[in-house]
Design a protein around this motif. Structure first.
Motif, PDB file in Angstrom:
ATOM      1  N   ASP A 244       0.863  -1.173   0.000  1.00  0.00           N
ATOM      2  CA  ASP A 244       0.000   0.000   0.000  1.00  0.00           C
ATOM      3  C   ASP A 244       0.911   1.237   0.000  1.00  0.00           C
ATOM      4  O   ASP A 244       2.002   1.186   0.547  1.00  0.00           O
ATOM      5  CB  ASP A 244      -0.823  -0.109   1.295  1.00  0.00           C
ATOM      6  CG  ASP A 244      -1.611   1.115   1.646  1.00  0.00           C
ATOM      7  OD1 ASP A 244      -1.907   1.902   0.749  1.00  0.00           O
ATOM      8  OD2 ASP A 244      -1.942   1.271   2.834  1.00  0.00           O
TER       9      ASP A 244
ATOM     10  N   GLY B 226      -5.190   7.488   3.883  1.00  0.00           N
ATOM     11  CA  GLY B 226      -5.735   6.141   4.034  1.00  0.00           C
ATOM     12  C   GLY B 226      -5.079   5.156   3.083  1.00  0.00           C
ATOM     13  O   GLY B 226      -5.185   3.946   3.264  1.00  0.00           O
TER      14      GLY B 226
ATOM     15  N   TYR C 172      -5.766  -8.068   9.581  1.00  0.00           N
ATOM     16  CA  TYR C 172      -4.880  -7.337   8.677  1.00  0.00           C
ATOM     17  C   TYR C 172      -3.569  -7.132   9.409  1.00  0.00           C
ATOM     18  O   TYR C 172      -3.544  -6.437  10.424  1.00  0.00           O
ATOM     19  CB  TYR C 172      -5.565  -6.017   8.346  1.00  0.00           C
ATOM     20  CG  TYR C 172      -4.800  -4.917   7.633  1.00  0.00           C
ATOM     21  CD1 TYR C 172      -3.537  -4.501   8.013  1.00  0.00           C
ATOM     22  CD2 TYR C 172      -5.400  -4.236   6.581  1.00  0.00           C
ATOM     23  CE1 TYR C 172      -2.883  -3.458   7.369  1.00  0.00           C
ATOM     24  CE2 TYR C 172      -4.756  -3.186   5.929  1.00  0.00           C
ATOM     25  CZ  TYR C 172      -3.503  -2.815   6.338  1.00  0.00           C
ATOM     26  OH  TYR C 172      -2.866  -1.785   5.700  1.00  0.00           O
TER      27      TYR C 172
ATOM     28  N   ASN D 126      -5.114  -4.479  11.835  1.00  0.00           N
ATOM     29  CA  ASN D 126      -6.456  -3.942  11.663  1.00  0.00           C
ATOM     30  C   ASN D 126      -7.410  -5.115  11.700  1.00  0.00           C
ATOM     31  O   ASN D 126      -7.013  -6.265  11.484  1.00  0.00           O
ATOM     32  CB  ASN D 126      -6.589  -3.185  10.339  1.00  0.00           C
ATOM     33  CG  ASN D 126      -5.770  -1.891  10.349  1.00  0.00           C
ATOM     34  OD1 ASN D 126      -5.752  -1.179  11.351  1.00  0.00           O
ATOM     35  ND2 ASN D 126      -5.086  -1.609   9.262  1.00  0.00           N
TER      36      ASN D 126
ATOM     37  N   ARG E 136     -10.137  -5.570   9.821  1.00  0.00           N
ATOM     38  CA  ARG E 136     -11.003  -5.542   8.610  1.00  0.00           C
ATOM     39  C   ARG E 136     -10.103  -5.482   7.390  1.00  0.00           C
ATOM     40  O   ARG E 136      -8.904  -5.265   7.506  1.00  0.00           O
ATOM     41  CB  ARG E 136     -11.920  -4.318   8.689  1.00  0.00           C
ATOM     42  CG  ARG E 136     -11.259  -3.067   9.289  1.00  0.00           C
ATOM     43  CD  ARG E 136     -10.637  -2.168   8.318  1.00  0.00           C
ATOM     44  NE  ARG E 136      -9.710  -1.211   8.900  1.00  0.00           N
ATOM     45  CZ  ARG E 136      -8.774  -0.627   8.195  1.00  0.00           C
ATOM     46  NH1 ARG E 136      -8.629  -0.897   6.933  1.00  0.00           N
ATOM     47  NH2 ARG E 136      -7.951   0.247   8.739  1.00  0.00           N
TER      48      ARG E 136
ATOM     49  N   GLY F  49      -8.182  -4.135   4.226  1.00  0.00           N
ATOM     50  CA  GLY F  49      -7.535  -2.848   3.986  1.00  0.00           C
ATOM     51  C   GLY F  49      -8.072  -2.193   2.726  1.00  0.00           C
ATOM     52  O   GLY F  49      -8.537  -2.854   1.806  1.00  0.00           O
ATOM     53  N   ASP F  50      -7.978  -0.896   2.689  1.00  0.00           N
ATOM     54  CA  ASP F  50      -8.410  -0.114   1.543  1.00  0.00           C
ATOM     55  C   ASP F  50      -7.222   0.770   1.157  1.00  0.00           C
ATOM     56  O   ASP F  50      -6.796   1.561   2.010  1.00  0.00           O
ATOM     57  CB  ASP F  50      -9.631   0.722   1.957  1.00  0.00           C
ATOM     58  CG  ASP F  50     -10.311   1.400   0.800  1.00  0.00           C
ATOM     59  OD1 ASP F  50      -9.653   1.582  -0.244  1.00  0.00           O
ATOM     60  OD2 ASP F  50     -11.491   1.756   0.936  1.00  0.00           O
TER      61      ASP F  50
ATOM     62  N   GLU G 212      -5.896  -2.065  -0.545  1.00  0.00           N
ATOM     63  CA  GLU G 212      -5.358  -3.396  -0.865  1.00  0.00           C
ATOM     64  C   GLU G 212      -6.445  -4.347  -1.383  1.00  0.00           C
ATOM     65  O   GLU G 212      -6.192  -5.183  -2.266  1.00  0.00           O
ATOM     66  CB  GLU G 212      -4.712  -4.030   0.370  1.00  0.00           C
ATOM     67  CG  GLU G 212      -3.457  -3.330   0.866  1.00  0.00           C
ATOM     68  CD  GLU G 212      -3.755  -2.341   1.971  1.00  0.00           C
ATOM     69  OE1 GLU G 212      -4.801  -1.643   1.902  1.00  0.00           O
ATOM     70  OE2 GLU G 212      -2.957  -2.262   2.918  1.00  0.00           O
TER      71      GLU G 212
HETATM   72  N1  GLY Z   1      -4.552   0.606   3.528  1.00  0.00           N
HETATM   73  C1  GLY Z   1      -4.515   0.936   4.888  1.00  0.00           C
HETATM   74  C2  GLY Z   1      -5.713   0.594   5.647  1.00  0.00           C
HETATM   75  O1  GLY Z   1      -6.683   0.074   5.140  1.00  0.00           O
HETATM   76  O2  GLY Z   1      -5.712   0.873   6.836  1.00  0.00           O
END
Ligand code: GLY
Ligand code: AMP
Length: 414
Positions: A202, A216, A259, A275, A277, A279-280, A282
């Motif tokens: 990321d 993010g 995560y 995390n 949940r 990832g965003d 990814e």
């Molecule tokens: N790509 C980082 C996140 O989802 O926290």
């Protein structure tokens, strides 16, 4: 199977497409969703901070599975309420989501599980903070203990800036700086069994060459041609499996997506953060490459039935690039009109912060769209993603031009 997916970002758009593509999913509902998701699923207005609204909607729709995208409802305990109502849910309980909700809690679990991470001190007074900063020296790493929507971590060589951030948080974790490339590696867990996904990388900084503020995430790619060949096995053995065993032993099994944010240091892999949940962004590269049907997979996890499951991956490569609104991340401008989206083969455009006004698509969030290109290698995948994003018009918007660039140059050199 009727499924309710909670969330509205690019991550949910990718997850939604994955769920929708699985023949086991007979009806897909998304709340609140977005205009991209509305093209293939039924969207329902919803405030994701309102746990009882989520449970009411799941009951009213009579779904068999709820998949929770963002961390806020999980940390608020929505999974517990759904389970109490007899609904299978892919997402951890409030207690297990503390792995994301509290950096200090994550450190305690890692210590008990023998999982390698940065040495750290948890501090509440100025004296403790200064002592911890001086113990590690620069670069300083200061993390707000609680959820801070991506703004909780400051990494700086400036001691005063580090101390100011620490003082602004109630409780902080101050830790050793980890040097080495960062990798995101996700595990799908049913509480007893965890299956590692392939790694992704990321890009967290806003601008090219990793400059500018933390965001993010401005882009991602997967797989990582340069990563050690045993990275999945090694992360499973040293990190994912011990965490799942420890969480179960504490009586708070982790069911959902774990995560692991990793640093590959000279001394081995270290956990930067967990995390609770997907990832965003990814997810916008992983889900298009995952061949295993997603609805069945997440249902098995939610119903504690993952044992023996193997993931199947495409042997292609995916690169995703985020289109951000002017002013992102500090003060994103909303309301800009987005021109017609291009249609390019092997490219998916995921909506992240958009809404539809009469006939126009308008930007409503900092990260507006995520554009994923698929190809036989990074060069082809990048070319497709960048060709598509260069055809999207939104005044003042920007994107990084170097997502997966170094890895693609290195790949060609080999
Ligand atoms: N790509 C980082 C996140 O989802 O926290
Ligand atoms: P987080 O919000 O925990 O993902 O942290 C944001 C970013 O800060 C990470 O992606 C890293 O780039 C950086 N970071 C966090 N912890 C460390 C550390 N111990 N050493 C070096 N960089 C770190």
């Amino acid at each position: 199977m009727k499924i309710l997916l909670v969330g509205s970002g690019g991550r949910e758009h990718a997850l939604g497409l994955g769920l929708h593509a699985d023949p086991e999913c007979t009806e897909l509902h998304v709340a609140p969703g977005n205009p991209g998701i509305a093209e293939f699923a039924q969207c329902h207005p919803l405030d994701i901070k309102d746990n009882s609204a989520i449970v009411d909607l799941a009951l009213q729709l009579d779904v068999e599975l709820v998949v929770v995208g963002p961390e806020v409802p999980l940390v608020n305990g929505v999974a517990d309420l759904l389970r109490a109502a007899g609904i299978a849910v892919f997402g951890p309980s409030k207690a297990a989501a503390q792995l994301e909700g509290s950096k200090n809690f994550a450190k305690e679990v890692m210590a008990d599980a023998g999982v390698p991470t940065a040495h750290s001190f948890t501090c509440t007074t100025q004296e403790e903070m200064e002592k911890a900063l001086d113990a590690f020296g620069a670069p300083y790493v200061v993390k707000d203990d609680g959820l801070a929507a991506g703004k909780g971590v400051v990494v700086t060589r400036d001691r005063q800036e580090a101390l100011d951030h620490a003082l602004a948080c109630k409780r902080v974790v101050i830790e050793e700086f980890l040097d080495g490339p960062e990798v995101s590696l996700f595990g799908i867990s049913d509480g007893k069994t965890i299956i590692a996904m392939q790694p992704a990388q990321d890009f967290k900084r806003a601008y090219d060459n990793d400059s500018g503020p933390n965001t993010g995430g401005m882009g991602a790619y997967s797989p990582l041609p340069w990563a050690p060949s045993d990275i999945i096995e090694d992360t499973y053995t040293k990190i994912l499996a011990p965490m799942i065993i420890e969480m179960a032993a504490r009586g708070t099994p982790f069911v959902g997506l774990l995560y692991a944010g990793l640093a590959l240091t000279n001394h081995g892999t270290r956990v930067i953060e967990f995390n609770a949940r997907f990832g965003d962004p990814e997810t916008q590269v992983l889900i298009p490459l995952l061949k295993t049907p997603l609805a069945g997979l997440l249902y098995k996890a939610a119903t504690r039935n993952l044992e023996g499951t193997k993931l199947e991956w495409s042997n292609e490569t995916a690169v995703t690039v985020v289109l951000a609104a002017e002013g992102y991340p500090s003060a994103p401008k909303s309301g800009g009109v987005i021109g017609e989206l291009p249609s390019i083969e092997r490219v998916s455009i995921f909506h992240a912060g958009t809404s539809r006004n009469e006939n126009a698509l308008v930007a409503t969030g900092g990260r507006v769209l995520t554009v994923t290109g698929i190809g036989s290698d990074l060069t082809e995948a990048r070319d497709r993603a960048y060709r598509a994003i260069s055809h999207i018009s939104l005044d003042g918007s920007f994107y990084r031009s170097d997502i997966a660039l170094n890895a693609s140059v290195a790949e060609k050199g080999n």
